[in-house]
Design an enzyme around this catalytic site. Structure first.
Site, PDB file in Angstrom:
ATOM      1  CB  SER A 156      -0.886  -0.013   1.245  1.00  0.00           C
ATOM      2  OG  SER A 156      -1.323   1.297   1.534  1.00  0.00           O
ATOM      3  CE  LYS A 201      -4.219  -4.115   3.620  1.00  0.00           C
ATOM      4  NZ  LYS A 201      -5.270  -3.230   3.190  1.00  0.00           N
ATOM      5  CD  GLU A 258      -7.905  -6.923  -4.496  1.00  0.00           C
ATOM      6  OE1 GLU A 258      -8.504  -6.934  -3.426  1.00  0.00           O
ATOM      7  OE2 GLU A 258      -7.027  -6.068  -4.765  1.00  0.00           O
TER       8      GLU A 258
END
Ligand code: ARG
Length: 476
Positions: A295, A301, A308
């Site tokens: 992130s 993260k 995705e």
């Protein structure tokens, strides 16, 4: 733009046409710049150049066989076409601003290089049969590459399933743990979906392998060309049966997009599983850093962006199918320029699949499964309730009664603040399943389903053999 031939490869106009368009003999005006801009497809159909060269060479053969050009002329044409193809591939070909599309660019260059001999090339053909010949050749090529990439992902899933043929996994319905299964069984469910995609691609290729060349604009020609020989020279399975159908039909593109959409849907569901399993809240698997993303704000993260995007890209492939279907529905037979819009969705879907497949393959190949976490997720006694009910059934209790009785047992122990694991031998006896305690075990629960197609190790190994046999079939 149109008054001034823009130098380039092809030099000045051929014949007396306005604005230098190859089709402009009957015209006295050049196309308006904005009409030309709207009509131009060169920027995307240039990728058909190698197929246009192949189709043109096959057409040269048809002209020669029909006695319309001499052998020497055929060799000159073939040589020029190959040279132009090589130059386009090498990025050194100079395109002409006036050319609408790749077909005209190549024909213009041939004519520029060979003069009158070049001007013989387009006899008995139209861009209407040419473009759809090019598209079919491209589709068959790209279809082969998609099949390879799909088979590679299927093989990776099979390899992971073999590693985890006996690994306990909390099989889910409604995303809630339902019954233990072998992790390999779940992975192979994705592989079977891909096997069906491979089968669909093979069947679609078979139907796509039809040559439209020789259909002309809509009604063949008077020149005595032999479409069957052209089809053979191009490696198609057969030639068109109806020239109007040949130039109007876009089934091959639409079916490709339908097959691609189904496959993309499968990939999106595999991707969704990967994203879910690697959610730290579950932590059934961990993403390799090479297939994870950090992130920009939150240092901790490790996000499943590859998965995705594999999921998200399915949306555009489905969109490609929808645009082509919308384009075709209601279109009268015969060529209409609307049909120029068939190519970008097909290119986009193929490019997208070829981008997603290897990325998802790498992501799956490098997942680290947490065997203990998956086993721990099978500790809930509820996962064994169905087996307990079935044990009663085996003793002659009607299933509905067994279902209710097991539900009542679960409720009673929960109300008492106990678990099934606390039941005494006498209580199990009273329930009607003396070995109930031993059944609250994931390995035992999986082994108990050793039948064909089930979630056991034996079934996983049998499925792997069946899938491997399918993948060996050359046309898949
Ligand atoms: N660029 C056109 C297409 O992609 C080629 C066919 C043009 N034919 C015509 N009659 N205008 O469909």
């Amino acid at each position: 733009m149109t008054d001034e031939p823009s130098g380039g490869e092809a030099g000045g106009p051929v014949g007396g046409e306005a604005g230098g368009q190859l089709w402009a003999g009957r015209f006295s005006k050049a196309p308006a710049p904005e009409a030309h801009a709207l009509g131009r497809s060169l920027h995307f159909d240039v990728r058909l150049a190698p197929y246009d060269v192949r189709a043109s060479i096959a057409h040269v053969g048809a002209l020669r066989r029909a006695g319309l050009i001499a052998d020497e002329e055929a060799s000159q044409l073939e040589r020029a076409l190959r040279e132009i193809g090589d130059e386009i591939a090498a990025g050194v070909f100079v395109f002409d601003d006036r050319d609408e599309d790749v077909h005209l660019a190549i024909e213009r260059a041939v004519t520029h290089r060979l003069g009158d001999v070049g001007a013989k090339l387009h006899a008995g053909r139209s861009r209407n049969d040419l473009v759809v010949t090019d598209v079919r050749l491209w589709l068959l090529d790209v279809g082969g590459r998609i099949r390879e990439a799909t088979a590679a992902l299927a093989r990776t899933l099979i390899a992971r399933a073999r590693e985890h043929a006996a690994t306990v996994f909390p099989g889910t319905t409604h995303q809630r743990a339902a019954q233990p299964v072998a992790l390999g069984h779940h992975l192979l469910a994705h592989a079977w979906a891909l096997a069906r995609d491979l089968e669909r691609l093979a069947q679609w290729s078979e139907r796509t392998s039809v040559s439209p060349l020789g259909a002309g604009a809509l009604g063949t020609s008077t020149l005595g060309l032999d479409p069957a020989a052209t089809a053979e020279a191009l490696g198609f399975g057969r030639a068109f049966e109806n020239s109007l159908d040949a130039v109007s039909d876009r089934d091959a593109v639409q079916e490709f997009l339908a097959v691609a959409s189904i496959e993309a849907t499968h990939l999106s569901r595999l991707a969704a599983d990967v994203a879910r399993w690697t959610d730290p809240a579950l932590a059934w698997a961990e993403l390799d850093e090479a297939y994870a993303t950090g992130s920009s704000m939150m240092p901790q993260k490790r996000n499943p962006d590859t998965a995705e995007l594999a999921r998200g890209k399915a949306a555009r492939i489905v969109g490609d199918l929808v645009s082509l279907t919308a384009l075709l529905q209601g279109l009268p037979l015969g060529y209409h320029r609307d049909l120029q819009e068939d190519k970008e969705p097909a290119f986009d879907a193929a490019d997208t699949l070829l981008l997603v497949l290897p990325a998802l393959e790498g992501c799956v190949a490098t997942l680290t499964f947490d065997i203990d976490a998956m086993r721990a997720a099978c500790s809930d006694e509820g996962l064994y309730a169905t087996d307990l009910a079935e044990a009663l059934v085996k003793g002659g209790v009607p299933f509905r009664e067994a279902h209710r009785g097991t539900g009542e047992l679960l409720k009673r122990v929960a109300d008492e603040g106990r678990s099934l694991r606390d039941l005494s031998a006498e209580e199990w006896q009273a329930f009607g399943v003396p070995d109930g305690a031993a059944m609250l075990d994931p390995d035992a629960a999986i082994v108990a389903r050793a039948g064909a197609g089930g979630p056991s190790e034996a079934s996983v190994l049998a499925q792997i053999s069946a899938l491997e046999r399918m993948l060996e079939v050359p046309q898949l």
